[in-house]
Write a protein that holds these residues in place. Structure first.
Motif, PDB file in Angstrom:
ATOM      1  N   GLY A 126       0.791  -1.223   0.000  1.00 21.36           N
ATOM      2  CA  GLY A 126       0.000   0.000   0.000  1.00 21.36           C
ATOM      3  C   GLY A 126       0.821   1.269   0.000  1.00 21.36           C
ATOM      4  N   SER A 127       2.135   1.160   0.087  1.00 21.37           N
ATOM      5  CA  SER A 127       2.990   2.342   0.167  1.00 21.37           C
ATOM      6  C   SER A 127       3.641   2.602  -1.193  1.00 21.37           C
ATOM      7  CB  SER A 127       4.038   2.131   1.264  1.00 21.37           C
ATOM      8  OG  SER A 127       4.666   3.336   1.599  1.00 21.37           O
ATOM      9  N   SER A 128       4.760   3.330  -1.221  1.00 18.75           N
ATOM     10  CA  SER A 128       5.453   3.611  -2.482  1.00 18.75           C
ATOM     11  C   SER A 128       6.923   3.888  -2.217  1.00 18.75           C
ATOM     12  CB  SER A 128       4.822   4.803  -3.201  1.00 18.75           C
ATOM     13  OG  SER A 128       5.333   6.025  -2.689  1.00 18.75           O
ATOM     14  N   GLY A 129       7.680   4.075  -3.286  1.00 16.76           N
ATOM     15  CA  GLY A 129       9.105   4.344  -3.157  1.00 16.76           C
ATOM     16  C   GLY A 129       9.413   5.613  -2.398  1.00 16.76           C
ATOM     17  N   LEU A 130       8.483   6.565  -2.396  1.00 15.60           N
ATOM     18  CA  LEU A 130       8.717   7.826  -1.688  1.00 15.60           C
ATOM     19  C   LEU A 130       8.606   7.666  -0.177  1.00 15.60           C
ATOM     20  CD1 LEU A 130       6.982  10.486  -3.965  1.00 15.60           C
ATOM     21  CD2 LEU A 130       9.412   9.977  -3.720  1.00 15.60           C
ATOM     22  N   SER A 131       8.191   6.499   0.272  1.00 14.44           N
ATOM     23  CA  SER A 131       8.175   6.223   1.706  1.00 14.44           C
ATOM     24  C   SER A 131       9.575   6.356   2.300  1.00 14.44           C
ATOM     25  CB  SER A 131       7.634   4.806   1.945  1.00 14.44           C
ATOM     26  OG  SER A 131       7.694   4.455   3.299  1.00 14.44           O
ATOM     27  N   PHE A 132      10.603   6.179   1.465  1.00 16.48           N
ATOM     28  CA  PHE A 132      11.986   6.217   1.942  1.00 16.48           C
ATOM     29  C   PHE A 132      12.680   7.550   1.679  1.00 16.48           C
ATOM     30  CE2 PHE A 132      11.100   1.716   1.446  1.00 16.48           C
ATOM     31  CZ  PHE A 132      11.663   1.175   2.587  1.00 16.48           C
ATOM     32  N   ALA A 133      11.968   8.541   1.150  1.00 20.50           N
ATOM     33  CA  ALA A 133      12.608   9.798   0.772  1.00 20.50           C
ATOM     34  C   ALA A 133      13.299  10.482   1.948  1.00 20.50           C
ATOM     35  CB  ALA A 133      11.580  10.736   0.134  1.00 20.50           C
ATOM     36  N   ALA A 134      12.588  10.648   3.058  1.00 17.87           N
ATOM     37  CA  ALA A 134      13.169  11.332   4.214  1.00 17.87           C
ATOM     38  C   ALA A 134      14.358  10.549   4.768  1.00 17.87           C
ATOM     39  CB  ALA A 134      12.111  11.522   5.298  1.00 17.87           C
ATOM     40  N   LEU A 135      14.262   9.223   4.774  1.00 17.67           N
ATOM     41  CA  LEU A 135      15.359   8.390   5.265  1.00 17.67           C
ATOM     42  C   LEU A 135      16.594   8.538   4.391  1.00 17.67           C
ATOM     43  CD1 LEU A 135      16.574   6.099   7.009  1.00 17.67           C
ATOM     44  CD2 LEU A 135      15.535   4.489   5.400  1.00 17.67           C
ATOM     45  N   THR A 136      16.401   8.476   3.078  1.00 16.65           N
ATOM     46  CA  THR A 136      17.561   8.533   2.186  1.00 16.65           C
ATOM     47  C   THR A 136      18.261   9.882   2.252  1.00 16.65           C
ATOM     48  OG1 THR A 136      16.099   9.133   0.334  1.00 16.65           O
ATOM     49  CG2 THR A 136      16.615   6.812   0.608  1.00 16.65           C
ATOM     50  N   ALA A 137      17.505  10.937   2.528  1.00 18.29           N
ATOM     51  CA  ALA A 137      18.134  12.250   2.692  1.00 18.29           C
ATOM     52  C   ALA A 137      19.081  12.236   3.890  1.00 18.29           C
ATOM     53  CB  ALA A 137      17.070  13.327   2.870  1.00 18.29           C
ATOM     54  N   GLU A 138      18.667  11.557   4.954  1.00 18.48           N
ATOM     55  CA  GLU A 138      19.511  11.463   6.147  1.00 18.48           C
ATOM     56  C   GLU A 138      20.710  10.535   5.910  1.00 18.48           C
ATOM     57  OE1 GLU A 138      19.266  13.299   8.698  1.00 18.48           O
ATOM     58  OE2 GLU A 138      17.336  14.220   8.220  1.00 18.48           O
ATOM     59  N   ILE A 139      20.525   9.486   5.124  1.00 18.56           N
ATOM     60  CA  ILE A 139      21.648   8.605   4.789  1.00 18.56           C
ATOM     61  C   ILE A 139      22.711   9.376   4.021  1.00 18.56           C
ATOM     62  CG2 ILE A 139      22.347   6.636   3.357  1.00 18.56           C
ATOM     63  CD1 ILE A 139      19.746   5.263   4.105  1.00 18.56           C
ATOM     64  N   ARG A 140      22.271  10.169   3.063  1.00 18.46           N
ATOM     65  CA  ARG A 140      23.229  10.928   2.252  1.00 18.46           C
ATOM     66  C   ARG A 140      23.855  12.080   3.035  1.00 18.46           C
ATOM     67  NH1 ARG A 140      24.036  10.768  -2.931  1.00 18.46           N
ATOM     68  NH2 ARG A 140      24.032  13.042  -3.148  1.00 18.46           N
ATOM     69  N   ARG A 141      23.213  12.482   4.094  1.00 19.44           N
ATOM     70  CA  ARG A 141      23.829  13.495   4.950  1.00 19.44           C
ATOM     71  C   ARG A 141      25.092  12.920   5.623  1.00 19.44           C
ATOM     72  NH1 ARG A 141      21.088  17.832   6.798  1.00 19.44           N
ATOM     73  NH2 ARG A 141      19.096  16.733   6.494  1.00 19.44           N
ATOM     74  N   SER A 142      25.042  11.629   5.959  1.00 24.49           N
ATOM     75  CA  SER A 142      26.190  10.962   6.572  1.00 24.49           C
ATOM     76  C   SER A 142      27.153  10.398   5.530  1.00 24.49           C
ATOM     77  CB  SER A 142      25.716   9.821   7.485  1.00 24.49           C
ATOM     78  OG  SER A 142      24.915  10.306   8.533  1.00 24.49           O
ATOM     79  N   LEU A 143      26.595   9.939   4.394  1.00 20.27           N
ATOM     80  CA  LEU A 143      27.406   9.370   3.308  1.00 20.27           C
ATOM     81  C   LEU A 143      27.055  10.085   2.002  1.00 20.27           C
ATOM     82  CD1 LEU A 143      26.962   5.553   4.087  1.00 20.27           C
ATOM     83  CD2 LEU A 143      28.998   6.926   4.528  1.00 20.27           C
ATOM     84  N   PRO A 144      27.622  11.268   1.765  1.00 18.86           N
ATOM     85  CA  PRO A 144      27.238  12.063   0.593  1.00 18.86           C
ATOM     86  C   PRO A 144      27.456  11.363  -0.746  1.00 18.86           C
ATOM     87  CG  PRO A 144      28.522  13.370   2.155  1.00 18.86           C
ATOM     88  CD  PRO A 144      28.601  11.953   2.614  1.00 18.86           C
ATOM     89  N   ALA A 145      28.368  10.400  -0.810  1.00 12.90           N
ATOM     90  CA  ALA A 145      28.652   9.713  -2.069  1.00 12.90           C
ATOM     91  C   ALA A 145      27.728   8.526  -2.305  1.00 12.90           C
ATOM     92  CB  ALA A 145      30.105   9.242  -2.091  1.00 12.90           C
ATOM     93  N   ALA A 146      26.933   8.153  -1.310  1.00 10.98           N
ATOM     94  CA  ALA A 146      26.082   6.966  -1.422  1.00 10.98           C
ATOM     95  C   ALA A 146      24.993   7.163  -2.464  1.00 10.98           C
ATOM     96  CB  ALA A 146      25.449   6.647  -0.064  1.00 10.98           C
ATOM     97  N   GLY A 147      24.592   6.054  -3.087  1.00 11.97           N
ATOM     98  CA  GLY A 147      23.487   6.076  -4.044  1.00 11.97           C
ATOM     99  C   GLY A 147      22.225   5.507  -3.421  1.00 11.97           C
ATOM    100  N   ILE A 148      21.080   5.880  -3.990  1.00 14.60           N
ATOM    101  CA  ILE A 148      19.776   5.406  -3.507  1.00 14.60           C
ATOM    102  C   ILE A 148      18.949   4.975  -4.704  1.00 14.60           C
ATOM    103  CG2 ILE A 148      17.710   5.954  -2.195  1.00 14.60           C
ATOM    104  CD1 ILE A 148      20.214   6.254  -0.506  1.00 14.60           C
ATOM    105  N   LEU A 149      18.373   3.793  -4.632  1.00 13.41           N
ATOM    106  CA  LEU A 149      17.416   3.337  -5.635  1.00 13.41           C
ATOM    107  C   LEU A 149      16.162   2.893  -4.899  1.00 13.41           C
ATOM    108  CD1 LEU A 149      16.641   2.533  -8.552  1.00 13.41           C
ATOM    109  CD2 LEU A 149      17.694   0.287  -8.111  1.00 13.41           C
ATOM    110  N   SER A 150      15.062   3.608  -5.117  1.00 19.96           N
ATOM    111  CA  SER A 150      13.819   3.327  -4.402  1.00 19.96           C
ATOM    112  C   SER A 150      12.710   3.077  -5.420  1.00 19.96           C
ATOM    113  CB  SER A 150      13.452   4.507  -3.491  1.00 19.96           C
ATOM    114  OG  SER A 150      12.401   4.170  -2.623  1.00 19.96           O
ATOM    115  N   LEU A 151      12.196   1.854  -5.449  1.00 15.23           N
ATOM    116  CA  LEU A 151      11.248   1.479  -6.497  1.00 15.23           C
ATOM    117  C   LEU A 151       9.805   1.482  -6.015  1.00 15.23           C
ATOM    118  CD1 LEU A 151      10.213  -1.748  -6.033  1.00 15.23           C
ATOM    119  CD2 LEU A 151      12.636  -2.118  -6.438  1.00 15.23           C
ATOM    120  N   ASP A 152       8.889   1.582  -6.985  1.00 16.91           N
ATOM    121  CA  ASP A 152       7.465   1.370  -6.749  1.00 16.91           C
ATOM    122  C   ASP A 152       7.131  -0.054  -7.186  1.00 16.91           C
ATOM    123  OD1 ASP A 152       7.132   3.995  -5.955  1.00 16.91           O
ATOM    124  OD2 ASP A 152       6.363   4.688  -7.881  1.00 16.91           O
TER     125      ASP A 152
END
Length: 402
Positions: A126-152
Motif C-alpha cells: 500500500g505504500s510507495s518508493g517515496l516512503s523512503f525519501a526522508a530516510l535517504t536524505a539522512e543517509i546521504r547526509r552521513s554518506l554524501p557519495a552513497a546512491g539510492i534506488l527506491s522502487l514502486d
C-alpha cells in the motif's frame, strides 16, 4: 475623597509605565523549541512537543483583557505536497515485457559516486518508493557519495501494467523477480559495468522481498547486507487477522490531497509531518468522476491482495537468519520478536535495534535515527575498508622469508 484628591491620584497614575505581562522564561524557551520541531515531528497531542507548546506560563496584569480571542494559531502546519525532486536526482521508467503484458517499473534514483554503496529500498504493501525519501536524505547526509534506488512495486505508486490485469499478481515470487529486474535494468540504463555494492532495505512486505533475494543468492557477493524494518513472521501473520477490519475503518477517499496527508498524520499512521507530505501524494489518485469527499482515492486496493498476504511472511524468520550477508532488524517493539528470532539474537546472528517511540513506519517516523543505524550497519560490513594481510604465496614471490 475630595475632588482635589481624585484629580491628584489620576494625574499620578498616568505617569506609571504600562504593566507588561510576566512571562516564565523557561517555558518561553520550551515553546520556541516545540515550534521549531513542528515541521519534522509527528502531530501528537500527547507528545512532549505538544505539551511544551501548551504549558507556557503567562501571568497577565490586572489591566489585560483575559477573555480576548486569540488571533489565529501561529503553529498551524502546512499540508502542502513536497516534491520528490528534493530527494532524488531522477526518476526511472524501466519497461519489461512479460508473457502477455508489459510492465513499466517506476523508481527514484540518486547514483553513487566512486566506490560508494547503493542502498536499494522496497516499500510495504500500500505504500510507495517515496516512503523512503526522508530516510535517504539522512543517509546521504552521513554518506554524501552513497546512491539510492527506491522502487514502486507493481500495483503501487507509478509502476504501470498494460493492458491492465483483472487480478494483480503480488505473490512474493513475482515481487522478488520484479526487484531483480529493476536492478538489472537500472544497471543497463545507467551504463554501469557492474552493480555497485548493495545494501538492501525493506519495510514490512518489502522486508520479505529483500530477504527472499538475499536468501536466493542471485546477487552473489554484490550484497553487503540487508535491513528489515518492522516485520517479523509470527506477529505479521497474527496481524493479518485484523487487516480487513483496519481497511474497512480507514476512509475510502479524501476531498483533497491535503486532507489525505492530514489524515495520515492525525491517525498517527505516519508520525512525521514532513515525511507524510512527501510520501502520501503517491498513495492517492485523483478520480475525475468522483465528487465531494472521495475525489482522491487509494491507488492500491489492499483488500484485493488478501490472497497473497500469508505467502509474503511464511518462512520469513528462517530465511532472514540463513541468508548470506550482514543482517539488521529494526523494530518498533520487542514484543514483535518470535521464538526463532529471539534465539538468533541470543546467538549473535544479526543486529537488532528497537525504536519504541516509533510506529509501524519507523523510517518515516524517525528518519534521522534510522539512518544513523543503517549507516553504522553499512560501515561495519564494508569490505572495502578491510586491510587483509598478504598471502604466504605472495610473500614467497617477493623473496621474503616466512
Amino acid at each position: 475623597m475630595s475632588d482635589l484628591q481624585r484629580a491628584f491620584t489620576k494625574a499620578k497614575r498616568s505617569t506609571f509605565p504600562i504593566e507588561p505581562p510576566i512571562i516564565d522564561q523557561a517555558d518561553e524557551e520550551q515553546d520556541n523549541f516545540a515550534e521549531l520541531q513542528n515541521e519534522s515531528q509527528a502531530d501528537d497531542d500527547s507528545s512532549s512537543a505538544s505539551s511544551a507548546s501548551s504549558t507556557g506560563t503567562i501571568i497577565p496584569s490586572s489591566n489585560q483583557n483575559l477573555f480576548a480571542r486569540p488571533l489565529g494559531s501561529p503553529n498551524k502546519r502546512t499540508m502542502d505536497q513536497i516534491p520528490w525532486t528534493r530527494y532524488f536526482e531522477r526518476e526511472l521508467f524501466l519497461e519489461a515485457k512479460i508473457d502477455s503484458y508489459t510492465i513499466t517499473h517506476h523508481a527514484y534514483l540518486t547514483s553513487p559516486t566512486g566506490a560508494a554503496p547503493l542502498f536499494v529500498t522496497h516499500h510495504g504493501a500500500g505504500s510507495s518508493g517515496l516512503s523512503f525519501a526522508a530516510l535517504t536524505a539522512e543517509i546521504r547526509r552521513s554518506l554524501p557519495a552513497a546512491g539510492i534506488l527506491s522502487l514502486d512495486a507493481r500495483g503501487h505508486g507509478y509502476t504501470a501494467i498494460t493492458p491492465e490485469q483483472e487480478t494483480l499478481d503480488l505473490s512474493l515470487q513475482t515481487l522478488t523477480s520484479d526487484m531483480m529486474s529493476v536492478l538489472e535494468q537500472t544497471k543497463l540504463q545507467m551504463g554501469w559495468k557492474e552493480l555497485p555494492l548493495l545494501v538492501l532495505i525493506g519495510h514490512s512486505l518489502g522486508g520479505a522481498v529483500v530477504t527472499d533475494i538475499a536468501k536466493s543468492g542471485k546477487l552473489g557477493n554484490a550484497i553487503l547486507g540487508y535491513a528489515v524494518l518492522d516485520v517479523v513472521e509470527g506477529s505479521a501473520i497474527d496481524a493479518l487477522q485484523s487487516m480487513q477490519t483496519y481497511l474497512s475503518a480507514r476512509p475510502a477517499g479524501f476531498p483533497s490531497l491535503e486532507s489525505g496527508i492530514e489524515w495520515h498524520i492525525r491517525s498517527r499512521t505516519i508520525r512525521n509531518s514532513t515525511s507524510a507530505r512527501i510520501s502520501v501524494p503517491a498513495l492517492l489518485n485523483f478520480d475525475k468522476e468522483a465528487r465531494g469527499s472521495r475525489s482522491w482515492t487509494w491507488r492500491t486496493d489492499l483488500a484485493a491482495t488478501q490472497l497473497f498476504w500469508e505467502g509474503w511472511f511464511v518462512g520469513l524468520s528462517k530465511k532472514f537468519l540463513e541468508a548470506r550477508g550482514g543482517k539488521l532488524l529494526l523494530l518498533a517493539g520487542t514484543d514483535r520478536l518470535d521464538k526463532e528470532l529471539i534465539i538468533g539474537q541470543m546467538q549473535g546472528k544479526y543486529a537488532l535495534q528497537v525504536f519504541p517511540e516509533a510506529g509501524h513506519f519507523i523510517h518515516e517516523d524517525l528518519p534521522e535515527k534510522t539512518a544513523m543505524v543503517i549507516v553504522d550497519f553499512y560501515k561495519r560490513n564494508d569490505r572495502s575498508a578491510l586491510v587483509l594481510p598478504p598471502k604466504v604465496s605472495e610473500i614467497l614471490r617477493a623473496g621474503k622469508k616466512v
